[in-house]
Design an enzyme around this catalytic site. Sequence first.
Site, mmCIF file in Angstrom:
data_model
loop_
_atom_site.group_PDB
_atom_site.id
_atom_site.type_symbol
_atom_site.label_atom_id
_atom_site.label_comp_id
_atom_site.label_asym_id
_atom_site.label_seq_id
_atom_site.Cartn_x
_atom_site.Cartn_y
_atom_site.Cartn_z
ATOM 1 N N CYS A 132 7.208 -15.773 -5.763
ATOM 2 C CA CYS A 132 6.241 -15.428 -6.816
ATOM 3 C C CYS A 132 6.786 -14.354 -7.759
ATOM 4 O O CYS A 132 6.741 -13.167 -7.435
ATOM 5 C CB CYS A 132 4.947 -14.954 -6.171
ATOM 6 S SG CYS A 132 3.704 -14.442 -7.357
ATOM 7 N N CYS A 135 4.227 -11.797 -8.877
ATOM 8 C CA CYS A 135 3.926 -10.730 -7.919
ATOM 9 C C CYS A 135 5.074 -9.729 -7.827
ATOM 10 O O CYS A 135 4.848 -8.530 -7.732
ATOM 11 C CB CYS A 135 3.703 -11.305 -6.522
ATOM 12 S SG CYS A 135 2.798 -12.846 -6.488
ATOM 13 N N ASP A 136 6.306 -10.216 -7.812
ATOM 14 C CA ASP A 136 7.433 -9.358 -7.441
ATOM 15 C C ASP A 136 8.422 -9.077 -8.565
ATOM 16 O O ASP A 136 9.331 -8.259 -8.400
ATOM 17 C CB ASP A 136 8.209 -10.004 -6.271
ATOM 18 C CG ASP A 136 7.304 -10.232 -5.065
ATOM 19 O OD1 ASP A 136 6.420 -9.388 -4.843
ATOM 20 O OD2 ASP A 136 7.477 -11.233 -4.370
#
Length: 299
Positions: A132, A135-136
């Site tokens: 992701c 997200c990261d």
Amino acid sequence: MGFENLVIIGSGCAGLTAAIYAARADLSPLVIEGDQPGGQLIRTTNIENFPGFPEGINGFDLVSNMRIQAEKMGARFRSGVVGRIDLAKKIVICEGDRIESKAIIIATGASPRMLNIPGEEELFGGKGVSTCATCDGTFYKNKTVVVIGGGDSACEEVNFLTRFCAKVYLIHRRDQLRASKIMADRVLSNPKVEMLWNTVPLKICGEKKVTHLRIKTGDEERNLSCDGVFLAIGHIPSTKIFENQIECDSEGYILTDGVNTKIPGIFVAGDCCDRHYRQAITAAGMGAAAAIRAERYLS
Ligand code: NAP
């Protein structure tokens, strides 16, 4: 033990749209949220192709709004994952609670496919392997990362990562992207992106953090230095708990006739049964159809 009219399993785009329609039909549905409330969309950045949002909409905002709308109509939500289910008897076991329902909509979605190569599991999470970018990605400011895949997801991840990263490699096992032309063109014309065609990853390397990727292009193997590896190689339908109870194809997608199954009162919507389109809007459409079918079944 709880008794329900309609249990909706899953709270992604399909489940939430089913909840809006079912609640509006006065069925007071119970939505079991699953292990990722909001589904895959909460990990998406700007969704440009959901009708009604000419400037695009953030995935998180889209599902949050759907949930608010469903609750406003009278849908009820409970957190938790369905551990066991008896589809024929319509009994759901969710974290120790036994819920019997007159009808069920399965909207369990799908989860990211993994490469299953050495280093992937060991370095997953905060150590450099991710599924992701949304997200990261921000952890890789001015760093070098690798994205693996060749579809729209891979291209979306690459484009997003170029906002932070100094360099993004896109590794694809063939010589042509599967992604739509508009997404592929964006990637191929981005100066921060280097394509590695006909290349497969063999091993993700690093002690405490990813340091490099062992790759193979044709017969040649080499190390590619990188700080992060993002996997974007498709998804696996989340249908394991229904195994042997309902007909699935060889990859686990539930086989349906529209949103109907062969079991009376069991309906299906979204990515757990859709191997072709897998779009937010198609999942939402199936969710609406499943709720309408469920309402007709119950009446
Ligand atoms: P996908 O279209 O199935 O693409 C998966 C990619 O990963 C393919 O290029 C495949 O290679 C590659 N791959 C699969 N297994 C692999 C392995 N073990 N090792 C190396 N490579 C592997 O999946 P997706 O990109 O997640 O897209 C899914 C659906 O969502 C599509 O319908 C897509 O259009 C849609 N989507 C749309 C948007 C958007 O419109 N904004 C964004 C994301 C996704 P091959 O090409 O060789 O098979």
